[in-house]
Design an enzyme around this catalytic site. Sequence first.
Site: not given
Ligand code: A3P
Length: 295
Positions: A48, A108, A138
């Site tokens: 996340k 991860h 998140s």
């Molecule tokens: P939130 O749940 O706070 O919205 P991962 O890819 O490591 O699983 O992380 C997911 C998190 O990154 C989610 O956060 C998601 O919305 C956010 N995310 C994904 N793409 C993004 C982007 N282009 N800009 C900002 N946040 C992004």
Amino acid sequence: MEERESVFRRQLVKVHNVPLFWSIAEEWAQVETFQARTDDLLIATYPKSGTTWISEIVDMIYNDGDVERCQRDAIFNRVPFMELIIPGMSNGVTQLAERPSPRLVKTHLPVQLLPKSFWENNCKMIYVARNPKDVAVSFYYFHQMAKMHPEPGTWHEFLEKFVAGEVVFGSWYDHVKGWWEKKKSHPILYLFYEDMKENPRCELQKVTQFLEKEVTEEAQEKILHHTTFQEMQKNPTSNYKLLSTGEMDHSVSPFMRKGITGDWKNHFTVAQNERFDKDYTEKMAGSTLKFQMEI
Ligand code: A3P
């Protein structure tokens, strides 16, 4: 007939004291002996923290900003999740073995569990870290929608588990500090989600320089546009909607949820925040690593 136990919602199993999905623990020998190649690029994160975001950026750099080419396949196939093994569903180790070089590899794993072939091959690595309060929020929503995780319980119960490191891939503190330390002896570009939000152009330039890639002005503009939250949220090849609802149920909470910094303020009570800050100060004492909890 005997009913088969579901692969989902099972207890985590520790490997070298780090909680992992039961099926990764069972197949750990495959992960441990993963064969890295010298031209692999490793994308490492705590869950996340912006993994999908940086993955899309790097894939776009590798494809000279060609949006169509980046929509050739889902992000989880363009950047396979190395250690993710779910029987009958996914095996990152075999998936990657079949891929041509140069490969983009997602992990991860905390630094001490990374297969040793990555160090032996001196692979380049990009690490993205995000402030732990937003990660916790998140991760809580992600537990609800992504069924490989154990049930998160209430927000309060989940936050306790997160702080104790009793979640998949272990303690956020150990993770961010472990990779930060490793940066001293290995080519790791260490980025922050908050910086990417605040100044995406500057962070993109850091990535292209690190990868020693020439990116035209035009390609840079395309990458910046295509990797905004709004664009990635509606792009089926990056929003995870191509997975079955059995694995991820976006009606519970979308994978592309909010994409902001500071959403923790809508979830932490004053008491939770005070307790978290105290624990944070203790656990981060002596580290040069600094996080922005808001921007
Ligand atoms: P939130 O749940 O706070 O919205 P991962 O890819 O490591 O699983 O992380 C997911 C998190 O990154 C989610 O956060 C998601 O919305 C956010 N995310 C994904 N793409 C993004 C982007 N282009 N800009 C900002 N946040 C992004």
